[in-house]
Each structure stands twice: as C-alpha cells, then as structure tokens.
Design an enzyme around this catalytic site. Structure first.
Site: not given
Lengths: 259, 395
Positions: A46, A57
């Site tokens: 990824e 995040d």
C-alpha cells in the site's frame, strides 16, 4: 480479475500487506522500498499518498506524511515515479490516500493514469460508501480498480453486508475503534469481533489492520482472517533505518513478522 | 416564497456539504444525524434550551441603535450585542444546544476543538454547568498565543490538550478532535464550534445560532416597525455567527447578506484567510467546501491578525451563499479591521473582538443608501484581544 483478486485465489492464508508513505523517509525512497518489500515477501504493498490533514491516522503516519510533503512529494510526482513499476514487480499495488488531493488531480485522470501504470486498488479513508456509489464507482469499475472499504467494531452487521456487496478485492477490517498506530496487542473483545464477522459468510476476504506490529499480532490476526496489514510499525522501521541500509532493515523486519 | 438556501437530506447546500468521513466515524455521525432533529424538536429540549439561553447566557441580547456610528456612516446602524452573552461571544449559543443534546444521547464526555479559545471556553463552561468531563484540543501554537483562554478553560475544569501536528493551529486541533472521536466512539460527543464538519454539524450549529436572527427580527419590528433590515453584516471564519445572523433571512432576497472575511495583509499577499477569494472546492473535516489549498490539494495555512478567522475553509452554507450570489463577500485587511475596532470603541464605548472589528470595517467597503437599516452582528467582545490591540498600538 486484477492482481489482488488473483492473489487471494492463489494464496489462502497469512497474507501480509504493508503500508508506507510515498517519499518517506527520504524523497527518493519510494521505488526502492517497493522493490525491497516485494523481495522480502510482502504480498500486497500500500503506497500512501501524503496529505496535510490525515484525520484517520495517528502520530507516526501523520509525521511521515508531513515529512514527505516537506521533501516535495506530490501526487503528480508519485505517479511519474511509478510509471515503470510494472517492469520491476508484479506484486499487487494499492494507493491509499485522502480524497482531496485525488479530487484536485481529477478523478477520471487519476483512475486512468493509475490503471495504465498497473495499480490494482485504492483505499480512500474519507470517501464514504454512499458517496463512492453515487459519484465514483462507475469510473473505478471502468478502469478495473478495486475500491477497498474499511469496517470497524462499531460497524453494524447491516452495513458490513452493504460494504461486502459493493467491495472488490478485500475488506479492510480495522481491529479496534482507533486511528492508525494507536493501540497495540489484540484483546479478547477484538477476537470476538473478528469471529462475529467471520460467521457472516461474506463474499470478500478480510485483512486485519491497525495494531498489527510484529509476529505475535500478525499470527493472531491470521487466525481470524486471510492476513493482516502493517502500517505504523513499518514506518517506525523506516524512520530508524533512514540514511542507512533500508533494504536490509526491510528484509529483517518483514522476515521477523512472517517467519 | 422560493427557497434559495436550504440543506438537503444528504447534508448538501447546493454543491457543498455532505459527510466525507472515515468509516470509523460513520456510527457516530449516523447516531447524531438520526437523532438530533427529533431530540431538538422535543418540548423538553426546547424548554431547557430556551431557559438556559435566557437565564444563563443572558438572552435576548440587545439590539442597540448605534447613534454616533450611524451619523458617521449615514445609515441606521444597529448592533446585535452577542458580545454580552455569557463568556463574551455568540459561541455559547451552540455549546448550550449541543451539551443538552449530548446528555440526551447519553454521552458521558465531551471533546471540542478550539482556535483562539473562545469555543473552547464556551464548551468548558457548559461542561462545568452540566457536570460533564471535558477535553479541548488546541493547536500548540495557539496555546502559546492565547494563554489566558487556556487558563480559563483549566479553571473551568477542562483538560486542554495541545495539537502538535502540522501548523499547530485550528485545523490541526480539529484533526486531533476527530481522531479522538474515532478512538472513543461510544461515550463521547464532539462539540464542533462552527458551521463546518460533516453533516449534520453545519446545519445543527446554524440552527442553534439562528436565535440571533430570530431575535433581530422581533427586535427590529419593535424599533423600526419592520422585521427585515436592508443589510446584515457579519464576519466569517468558519461562519457560525454569520450563519446565525443570516439564518432567518436566507430566503428573504431583499435583505443583503454581507459576509466579511479576513484579508490579512492583503488578499493576494500570501498572508490572508479570504477563503472565497483564494479557495477552490475541496474536502476538509468532513465536508466539501471552498478551501485554501495548493495545486496538489494540500490544505494551506491561512493568516489573519484575528485568531478566530484564520481557518482555511468556510462553512458549506457560506460556500453556497457565495456560489449562488446570495451572499456578498468582502475581504477586510488587518489594518482596516484594527482601525474599525478603535473607531467603534471611541464612537460607541464598545471594544469589539478583532473578528467582529472586520465586520465594522466593511462599512467602508460596501455600498448602501442613506436611509438603509443595517444590522451588524457584534459577535464578541474585545477583552480577549487586548494584547493584540496593545501590540498594534495605533490608538
């Protein structure tokens, strides 16, 4: 059938997907990291498109995003670096990034170019399913790109079924109610959530992500799914190896997880 | 009457709005969306909301005829005195509404973001009032700039947590609050302070603030024999005081809605927060709106002398007002805002917040007729800005 779907046909267990931020730890590291991950045994890679405001995040990935931006990484630059990647590796590649940079680039242009490069799927954490279905699905499908959705312990069974119905490739099963890199270890409660989802008989395989950092957590995740995703922990490995032998550090770390 | 400005069921005002959120936030947003209209409509909620606005906040706030200002500018100028609200600004109207809602949703703790600290203080205040645990996220840089508000929040019992990512200002504090909401999805309510964020926040916050224009209508009728002024002027950062002042006039086209943005050192100086002049459609904090950003889609850091106006986006309803032409958008530079702040202080004996001073400065930039009735939303008082006034020094 694209490379992701092919992979799940060929390999039934212990799949490892690894996330890293493009342009991190140093500006020119993107392609060498992909090659090193492929050699070390990652099944899916990824590639994170850095964004100024990554709300899903935790600090580790935030900091890698900011560092990559400060070092000049842009979506345009990333796609030009990736242009010949299929001459180097056949590992399934996913781009992961927030919606705004992709919209500014142009959805159609983005899909067309990444499909030409040989990217297999996209994860856009702030693109909700309903908006995807209405605005973007037709374009993604036209370019044979798998759009990968997330589910969390709070996602209702009804919604999981809807996501399963509209997913291609795999479902990204977020291990706990958290942002990336927030928690470590896997609790009994999480295991009962994994079991609950397994018993639903979904058509798409699942990979478990968030909180996977080493062999122990990887092994646990693999008991309840086809495999797992590592992000923040891998970024930490890259941070430590910055300026040194990245390839060796990646090899050692990946082997320690999948051994 | 033709409805010009309204939110649709998916949370869009024309092309702007929506709920672009990570899947992890979906249950939180769904719970809010599915329940808030019902709860807000309940007589019990309304009774509690109205009672607290009256006895705790001090509403209705006066609509004051500013005689000397009117003489100077040659129009009938009224000031909607939101600066007289408890805590010193309009922000508390919204936090009162949301804290009652949070209680009714069975939430145990509150999180909020704050820029200059006004919304943080308004949140800490209602949390103390209701006995709720309160954590406010504030950019580390803003914490250093706005020390007194940090301490006000702490005195009120709130925990203030620095947001250390990015530019360490309001947008980063908002990112951090959203992350913490993802981490605590069940027992926590997130009180957003402006008409931004994913649906239903922009409309919900606007509704709680709409008491401002509801009162203006009644008060103007009493004073002028008419409900509708010719112009309503309000400053816009995210846009909550403007949304409240405009709300009941959205669909009354004869009322001109003047939205005043902070042009900083000049719209094209690179040091500005004039989002409608500089922004392009984009997605931040859960909604599609006009956004200051690079060509690569990275959000840029705005600048204004006023900490409450330096947000890189604008509420989706304001983006829609701009796009449809229903709102007139004006950019006011730092220096002009400061001069206007001093002028209002000298002419009316009211030191306005520097955010609000921008709205006053617009009197020099928009055209109006000598018999026009103008309402300026005096969104906050200037106590918190004394340091900035002193540093600027030109008085």
């Amino acid at each position: 059938m694209n490379r992701i779907e092919q992979l799940f046909q060929n390999k039934d267990s212990r799949l490892l997907s690894v996330y890293f931020t493009a342009g991190y730890p140093s500006a020119g590291d993107t392609i060498p990291i992909i090659e090193a991950l492929d050699e070390a045994g990652a099944d899916i890679i990824e590639i994170g498109i850095p964004f100024s405001d990554p709300v899903a995040d935790g600090p580790t990935i935030q900091e890698s995003n900011q560092a990559a931006l400060d070092q000049g990484m842009t979506l345009k630059k990333l796609l030009s670096e990736l242009k010949d990647i299929r001459q180097k590796t056949q590992v399934p590649l996913i781009l992961m990034g927030y919606l705004n940079p992709i919209i500014q680039y142009g959805i159609e242009k983005f899909c067309q170019e990444i499909s030409a490069i040989g990217i297999d799927g996209i994860i856009v954490p702030d693109l909700p399913m309903s908006q995807f279905m209405e605005e973007y699905k037709a374009t993604f499908d036209a370019y044979d790109l798998a759009n990968i959705f997330l589910i969390s312990p709070q996602t209702s069974a009804e919604r999981i079924r809807l996501i399963d119905e509209n997913s291609r490739g795999f479902i990204y099963m977020v291990s706990s109610a958290s942002i990336t890199g927030a928690k470590s270890g896997i609790s009994e409660e999480q295991i009962s959530y994994f079991k609950r989802v397994n018993e639903m008989g979904l058509k798409n395989p699942r990979l478990i992500g968030f909180g996977i950092s080493d062999k122990a957590t990887f092994d646990t995740a693999c008991q309840y799914s086809k495999g797992a995703i590592i992000g923040s922990a891998f970024i930490n490995v890259l941070t430590k190896a910055k300026g040194g032998d990245l390839k060796a550090a990646i090899q050692t770390y990946i082997q320690s997880v999948i051994a | 009457m033709k409805t010009l400005i309204a939110v649709d069921e998916k949370g869009f005002y024309g092309n702007f709005g929506g709920a672009y959120i990570p899947e992890m936030l979906h249950p939180n947003i769904e719970e809010l969306r599915d329940n808030y209209e019902r709860i807000v409509a309940e007589p019990d909620f309304q009774a509690q909301f109205k009672s607290l606005l009256k006895d705790y906040v001090g509403r209705p706030t006066p609509l004051f005829y500013a005689q000397r200002l009117s003489e100077k500018y040659g129009a009938k100028i009224y000031l909607k005195r939101e600066d007289l609200c408890h805590t010193g600004a309009h922000k508390v109207n919204n936090t009162i509404g949301q804290i009652i809602l949070a209680k009714k949703l069975g939430k145990k703790r509150i999180i909020a973001e704050t820029g200059a600290g006004q919304h943080g203080v308004a949140t800490a205040t209602v949390c103390a009032l209701m006995g709720m645990d309160c954590t406010v996220y504030m950019g580390k840089h803003d914490m250093e700039r706005q020390r007194p508000n940090v301490e006000r929040m702490r005195i009120l019992g709130a925990k203030v947590v620095p947001a250390t990512s990015g530019s360490q200002t309001l947008k980063d504090a908002t990112n951090e609050a959203m992350r913490q909401w993802i981490n605590n999805p069940v027992d926590t309510h997130y009180i957003i302070g402006s008409v931004v964020g994913p649906h239903p926040y922009p409309e919900m916050v606007a509704r709680f603030q709409s008491v401002i224009s509801e009162e203006i209508k009644a008060q103007l009728l009493e004073k002028e024999g008419r409900e509708n002024p010719d112009l309503v002027i309000a400053c816009v950062g995210g846009g909550s005081n403007a949304a409240g002042a405009f709300y009941h006039y959205y669909n009354t086209p004869e009322v001109r809605l003047i939205a005043v943005e902070a042009a900083g050192l000049g719209v094209f100086s690179g040091k500005s927060a004039a989002t409608t002049a500089l922004g392009k459609p984009g997605i931040l904090h859960g909604s599609k709106t006009l956004l200051m950003q690079t060509e690569d889609g990275q959000v840029t850091e705005p600048y204004s002398i006023s900490a409450g106006l330096d947000y890189p986006g604008i509420g989706p309803v304001h983006a829609h007002l701009f796009e449809t032409g229903r709102g007139e958008f004006v950019g006011v530079e730092d220096e002009d805002a400061m001069l206007a702040g001093i002028e209002v202080s000298r002419l009316e004996g009211i030191i306005p917040a520097i955010e609000t001073a921008h709205a006053f400065a617009a009197l020099n930039q928009v055209k109006y007729k000598s018999d026009d009735v103008i309402v300026i939303n005096l969104s906050g008082r200037g106590d918190k800005d004394l340091d900035t006034y002193i540093k600027w020094g030109n008085y």
